[in-house]
Scaffold this motif. Structure first.
Motif, PDB file in Angstrom:
ATOM      1  N   SER A   1      52.821  35.182  26.161  1.00 45.31           N
ATOM      2  CA  SER A   1      53.360  36.183  27.090  1.00 45.31           C
ATOM      3  C   SER A   1      52.264  37.039  27.725  1.00 45.31           C
ATOM      4  N   ASP A   2      51.053  37.043  27.146  1.00 46.85           N
ATOM      5  CA  ASP A   2      49.952  37.848  27.679  1.00 46.85           C
ATOM      6  C   ASP A   2      48.985  37.055  28.557  1.00 46.85           C
ATOM      7  N   GLU A   3      49.105  35.731  28.574  1.00 42.33           N
ATOM      8  CA  GLU A   3      48.123  34.913  29.285  1.00 42.33           C
ATOM      9  C   GLU A   3      48.032  35.245  30.772  1.00 42.33           C
ATOM     10  N   LEU A   4      49.150  35.391  31.450  1.00 43.49           N
ATOM     11  CA  LEU A   4      49.131  35.691  32.877  1.00 43.49           C
ATOM     12  C   LEU A   4      48.518  37.063  33.142  1.00 43.49           C
ATOM     13  N   GLU A   5      48.846  38.044  32.305  1.00 36.42           N
ATOM     14  CA  GLU A   5      48.282  39.389  32.481  1.00 36.42           C
ATOM     15  C   GLU A   5      46.763  39.374  32.296  1.00 36.42           C
ATOM     16  N   ILE A   6      46.292  38.550  31.385  1.00 35.00           N
ATOM     17  CA  ILE A   6      44.846  38.453  31.171  1.00 35.00           C
ATOM     18  C   ILE A   6      44.178  37.827  32.394  1.00 35.00           C
ATOM     19  N   LEU A   7      44.764  36.776  32.931  1.00 37.48           N
ATOM     20  CA  LEU A   7      44.194  36.152  34.131  1.00 37.48           C
ATOM     21  C   LEU A   7      44.176  37.132  35.300  1.00 37.48           C
ATOM     22  N   LYS A   8      45.214  37.939  35.427  1.00 39.38           N
ATOM     23  CA  LYS A   8      45.256  38.945  36.502  1.00 39.38           C
ATOM     24  C   LYS A   8      44.185  40.013  36.310  1.00 39.38           C
ATOM     25  N   ALA A   9      43.821  40.284  35.071  1.00 38.17           N
ATOM     26  CA  ALA A   9      42.857  41.349  34.770  1.00 38.17           C
ATOM     27  C   ALA A   9      41.415  40.943  35.043  1.00 38.17           C
ATOM     28  N   ILE A  10      41.176  39.649  35.194  1.00 39.61           N
ATOM     29  CA  ILE A  10      39.800  39.176  35.397  1.00 39.61           C
ATOM     30  C   ILE A  10      39.343  39.524  36.803  1.00 39.61           C
ATOM     31  N   ASP A  11      38.188  40.150  36.884  1.00 38.05           N
ATOM     32  CA  ASP A  11      37.594  40.490  38.170  1.00 38.05           C
ATOM     33  C   ASP A  11      36.718  39.320  38.597  1.00 38.05           C
ATOM     34  N   PHE A  12      37.282  38.397  39.362  1.00 37.63           N
ATOM     35  CA  PHE A  12      36.554  37.201  39.764  1.00 37.63           C
ATOM     36  C   PHE A  12      35.400  37.537  40.700  1.00 37.63           C
ATOM     37  N   ASN A  13      35.460  38.670  41.386  1.00 32.60           N
ATOM     38  CA  ASN A  13      34.347  39.083  42.257  1.00 32.60           C
ATOM     39  C   ASN A  13      33.073  39.371  41.460  1.00 32.60           C
ATOM     40  N   THR A  14      33.206  39.647  40.177  1.00 31.12           N
ATOM     41  CA  THR A  14      32.045  39.935  39.338  1.00 31.12           C
ATOM     42  C   THR A  14      31.066  38.777  39.329  1.00 31.12           C
ATOM     43  N   PHE A  15      31.565  37.562  39.387  1.00 28.07           N
ATOM     44  CA  PHE A  15      30.665  36.430  39.262  1.00 28.07           C
ATOM     45  C   PHE A  15      30.716  35.457  40.431  1.00 28.07           C
ATOM     46  N   MET A  16      31.521  35.700  41.431  1.00 30.45           N
ATOM     47  CA  MET A  16      31.626  34.774  42.543  1.00 30.45           C
ATOM     48  C   MET A  16      30.532  34.965  43.589  1.00 30.45           C
ATOM     49  N   PHE A  17      29.922  36.134  43.626  1.00 34.53           N
ATOM     50  CA  PHE A  17      28.927  36.389  44.672  1.00 34.53           C
ATOM     51  C   PHE A  17      27.571  36.670  44.076  1.00 34.53           C
TER      52      PHE A  17
END
Length: 161
Positions: A145-161
């Motif tokens: 039940s927490d997996e989607l919330e964890i994915l939403k919490a990831i700041d993908f901008n931290t490592f994409m640029f």
């Protein structure tokens, strides 16, 4: 997280003592090594942390523990798989991001990167400095039940640029 098996990025989500997730999830960049002793003092005193620039009198006494922690994390092949994301865009052609996790216990300090250094490093200003030896608990599992919330919490901008 691993991107195309080339780069590994470490982000942290804090948990409560009972291992339940904190109500407002937000990932923070994690540093195990590569920061100096003054960074720890600045973090503990709630001053801004200069991660990208050093003075001539900078000391790295912490780095022995930090290097050991990094080696321990990198050798931890038992991390639990959470998700595999495929990204197709004009910037990133067919990137695959593998997201895995493990529970880490350590003394740490939450701090904010200095504005000047944040311009160099990018991402969110929050950082977690692991300040002593850590231990790994590979038996911990995220509730479905927490997996989607964890994915939403990831700041993908931290490592994409």
């Amino acid at each position: 997280m691993k991107i195309e098996k080339i780069k590994t990025y470490y982000l942290a989500l804090e948990l409560n003592e009972d291992k339940s997730r904190i109500k407002f999830l937000q990932t923070k960049r994690v540093a195990f090594d590569g920061f100096n002793d003054q960074n720890i003092i600045s973090c503990l005193q709630k001053d801004s942390i200069e991660l990208a620039s050093y003075r001539t009198d900078t000391t790295f006494n912490h780095d022995v523990i930090g290097t050991n922690n990094t080696e321990l994390i990198n050798s931890n092949v038992q991390m639990t798989h959470l998700a595999m994301l495929k990204i197709n865009s004009s910037f990133f052609s067919n990137q695959k991001i593998k997201i895995s996790y493990t529970l880490i216990r350590a003394h740490y300090c939450k701090g904010v990167i200095a504005d000047r250094d944040l311009e160099i490093i990018g991402g969110r200003p929050e950082v977690i400095l692991i300040i002593d030896e850590l231990s790994i608990d590979n038996n911990y599992r995220v509730l479905p039940s927490d997996e989607l919330e964890i994915l939403k919490a990831i700041d993908f901008n931290t490592f994409m640029f």
